[in-house]
Scaffold this motif. Structure first.
Motif, mmCIF file in Angstrom:
data_model
loop_
_atom_site.group_PDB
_atom_site.id
_atom_site.type_symbol
_atom_site.label_atom_id
_atom_site.label_comp_id
_atom_site.label_asym_id
_atom_site.label_seq_id
_atom_site.Cartn_x
_atom_site.Cartn_y
_atom_site.Cartn_z
ATOM 1 N N THR A 109 0.781 -1.160 0.060
ATOM 2 C CA THR A 109 0.033 0.032 0.059
ATOM 3 C C THR A 109 0.884 0.952 0.043
ATOM 4 O O THR A 109 1.882 1.346 0.810
ATOM 5 C CB THR A 109 -0.933 0.086 1.207
ATOM 6 N N GLY A 110 0.415 2.053 -0.844
ATOM 7 C CA GLY A 110 1.321 3.258 -1.018
ATOM 8 C C GLY A 110 2.460 3.600 -1.641
ATOM 9 O O GLY A 110 3.221 4.605 -2.011
ATOM 10 N N SER A 111 2.771 2.291 -2.370
ATOM 11 C CA SER A 111 4.142 2.211 -3.145
ATOM 12 C C SER A 111 3.983 2.954 -4.556
ATOM 13 O O SER A 111 4.878 3.000 -5.278
ATOM 14 C CB SER A 111 4.486 0.915 -3.386
ATOM 15 N N GLY A 112 2.938 3.374 -4.857
ATOM 16 C CA GLY A 112 2.715 4.181 -6.243
ATOM 17 C C GLY A 112 1.894 3.374 -7.194
ATOM 18 O O GLY A 112 2.087 3.765 -8.557
ATOM 19 N N LYS A 113 1.645 2.103 -7.037
ATOM 20 C CA LYS A 113 0.808 1.313 -8.045
ATOM 21 C C LYS A 113 -0.009 2.063 -8.961
ATOM 22 O O LYS A 113 0.006 2.207 -10.285
ATOM 23 C CB LYS A 113 0.335 0.061 -7.500
ATOM 24 N N THR A 114 -0.899 2.715 -8.182
ATOM 25 C CA THR A 114 -2.243 3.397 -8.959
ATOM 26 C C THR A 114 -1.446 4.570 -9.621
ATOM 27 O O THR A 114 -2.001 4.822 -10.796
ATOM 28 C CB THR A 114 -3.028 3.735 -8.200
ATOM 29 N N TRP A 115 -0.629 5.399 -9.302
ATOM 30 C CA TRP A 115 -0.213 6.513 -9.867
ATOM 31 C C TRP A 115 0.551 6.116 -11.152
ATOM 32 O O TRP A 115 0.353 6.512 -12.246
ATOM 33 C CB TRP A 115 0.920 7.235 -8.924
ATOM 34 N N LEU A 116 1.464 5.055 -10.995
ATOM 35 C CA LEU A 116 2.083 4.581 -12.231
ATOM 36 C C LEU A 116 1.269 3.832 -13.310
ATOM 37 O O LEU A 116 1.267 4.301 -14.627
ATOM 38 C CB LEU A 116 2.888 3.447 -11.725
ATOM 39 N N ALA A 117 -0.012 3.289 -12.721
ATOM 40 C CA ALA A 117 -0.842 2.825 -13.811
ATOM 41 C C ALA A 117 -1.592 3.923 -14.630
ATOM 42 O O ALA A 117 -1.631 4.055 -15.762
ATOM 43 C CB ALA A 117 -1.969 1.895 -13.266
ATOM 44 N N CYS A 118 -1.876 5.178 -13.829
ATOM 45 C CA CYS A 118 -2.561 6.195 -14.448
ATOM 46 C C CYS A 118 -1.582 6.901 -15.437
ATOM 47 O O CYS A 118 -2.136 7.541 -16.370
ATOM 48 C CB CYS A 118 -3.192 7.225 -13.234
ATOM 49 N N ALA A 119 -0.245 7.144 -15.061
ATOM 50 C CA ALA A 119 0.702 7.604 -15.991
ATOM 51 C C ALA A 119 0.891 6.964 -17.105
ATOM 52 O O ALA A 119 0.696 7.646 -18.278
ATOM 53 C CB ALA A 119 2.033 7.731 -15.186
ATOM 54 N N LEU A 120 0.708 5.559 -17.368
ATOM 55 C CA LEU A 120 0.663 4.832 -18.652
ATOM 56 C C LEU A 120 -0.593 5.013 -19.281
ATOM 57 O O LEU A 120 -0.674 5.188 -20.687
ATOM 58 C CB LEU A 120 0.639 3.259 -18.173
ATOM 59 N N ALA A 121 -1.781 5.023 -18.484
ATOM 60 C CA ALA A 121 -2.958 5.277 -19.239
ATOM 61 C C ALA A 121 -3.042 6.919 -19.947
ATOM 62 O O ALA A 121 -3.525 6.992 -20.905
ATOM 63 C CB ALA A 121 -4.106 5.105 -18.509
ATOM 64 N N ASN A 122 -2.464 7.770 -19.019
ATOM 65 C CA ASN A 122 -2.384 9.077 -19.699
ATOM 66 C C ASN A 122 -1.612 8.999 -21.126
ATOM 67 O O ASN A 122 -1.716 9.694 -21.876
ATOM 68 C CB ASN A 122 -1.558 9.955 -18.680
ATOM 69 N N ALA A 123 -0.375 8.207 -20.928
ATOM 70 C CA ALA A 123 0.641 8.270 -21.966
ATOM 71 C C ALA A 123 -0.094 7.658 -23.117
ATOM 72 O O ALA A 123 -0.001 8.148 -24.484
ATOM 73 C CB ALA A 123 1.951 7.477 -21.828
ATOM 74 N N ALA A 124 -0.785 6.609 -23.014
ATOM 75 C CA ALA A 124 -1.605 5.865 -23.976
ATOM 76 C C ALA A 124 -2.635 6.915 -24.833
ATOM 77 O O ALA A 124 -2.767 7.213 -26.042
ATOM 78 C CB ALA A 124 -2.536 4.670 -23.496
ATOM 79 N N CYS A 125 -3.363 7.675 -23.911
ATOM 80 C CA CYS A 125 -4.372 8.541 -24.435
ATOM 81 C C CYS A 125 -3.891 9.575 -25.360
ATOM 82 O O CYS A 125 -4.189 10.222 -26.418
ATOM 83 C CB CYS A 125 -5.238 9.369 -23.227
ATOM 84 N N ARG A 126 -2.481 10.140 -24.779
ATOM 85 C CA ARG A 126 -1.868 11.360 -25.756
ATOM 86 C C ARG A 126 -1.288 10.712 -26.891
ATOM 87 O O ARG A 126 -0.683 11.664 -27.891
ATOM 88 C CB ARG A 126 -0.737 11.887 -24.661
ATOM 89 N N GLN A 127 -1.135 9.456 -26.921
ATOM 90 C CA GLN A 127 -0.491 8.786 -28.076
ATOM 91 C C GLN A 127 -1.778 8.374 -29.106
ATOM 92 O O GLN A 127 -1.505 7.524 -30.327
ATOM 93 C CB GLN A 127 0.360 7.725 -28.000
ATOM 94 N N GLY A 128 -3.010 8.577 -28.850
ATOM 95 C CA GLY A 128 -4.114 8.412 -29.555
ATOM 96 C C GLY A 128 -4.783 7.112 -29.396
ATOM 97 O O GLY A 128 -5.640 6.729 -30.010
#
Length: 244
Positions: A109-128
């Motif tokens: 808990t708190g290790s940043g799993k959700t944050w990293l997953a959201c960063a990947l999702a953001n990157a995917a959206c910004r690449q169309g």
């Protein structure tokens, strides 16, 4: 003389980017030094840029990313976290999504799993690429309601078309028989054609026991674990460090 009706016609055709660029051209006399082809190229470039921006806005809206500000540039690679810069940078290119591979992020808990997953999702959206974030308990509830109102098959088809699904909080509570079945249906539609990110406090070796039924567990894990990119985070809670 023809500028005003031309602008109206461009907007009537929903070419807002070209209309704005044409207005800017007429506001700068130096533009006359450019050739017709160069000026036309500017108009087209502006239209494409505007459309790309709107598409990204739509993709981000549909994705419902929990941590909207999570981005690759802000990833914390501090020592002891267990996150390799080269591995995550490679994931940031989204090539793995285009090749229908998965990513499994585990850690306390708190290790940043959700944050990293959201960063990947953001990157995917910004690449169309299309994406969708959902917590596993919420996903199960969503599918339960879909069964009740007769929209289950349609919802599965919608989820199957998404380039990336982020399933957060995997392993919090043991799934019911119906939930296991729904999960298998969802993942089976995506195997080999779409990508899934899963975050969990449970180490991957405990997922089989978590899923309960051995037959379903074998089938579900077969669809997500093989050829998946695995990130096993370690260390103290990032939340504690942020408030220290």
């Amino acid at each position: 003389m023809l500028t005003h009706p031309t602008l109206e016609q461009l907007r009537a055709l929903r070419l807002e980017g070209m209309a704005r660029a044409l207005e800017e051209q007429h506001a700068h006399p130096a533009i006359e030094a450019l050739t017709f082809d160069e000026r036309l190229a500017q108009l087209i470039d502006r239209e494409l840029l505007l459309r790309d921006g709107k598409r990204i806005e739509r993709l981000l809206k549909v994705a419902r990313i929990k941590v909207g500000g999570a981005c690759l540039e802000d990833v914390d690679y501090r020592a002891g976290r267990g996150l390799e810069r080269s591995q995550f940078a490679a994931l940031g290119t989204c090539h793995w999504i285009r090749h229908a591979q998965n990513c499994l992020i585990t850690g306390p808990t708190g290790s940043g799993k959700t944050w990293l997953a959201c960063a990947l999702a953001n990157a995917a959206c910004r690449q169309g690429l299309s994406a969708y974030y959902v917590r596993l308990p919420r996903l199960f509830e969503e599918l339960r309601i879909a069964h009740a109102d007769g929209s289950f098959s349609r919802r599965l088809m919608q989820l199957a078309r998404l380039d990336l699904i982020v399933i957060d909080d995997w392993g919090l509570a043991a799934p019911s028989a119906q939930e296991r079945s729904d999960l298998l249906e969802l993942l089976d539609d995506r195997v080999g054609s779409r990508s899934t990110v899963i975050t969990s406090q449970l180490p991957i070796e405990h997922w089989h026991a978590y899923l309960g039924d051995p037959t379903f567990a074998d089938a579900i894990l077969d669809r997500i674990v093989h050829a998946a990119h695995k990130l096993a985070l370690k260390g103290e809670s990032m939340r504690k460090k942020a408030t220290a």
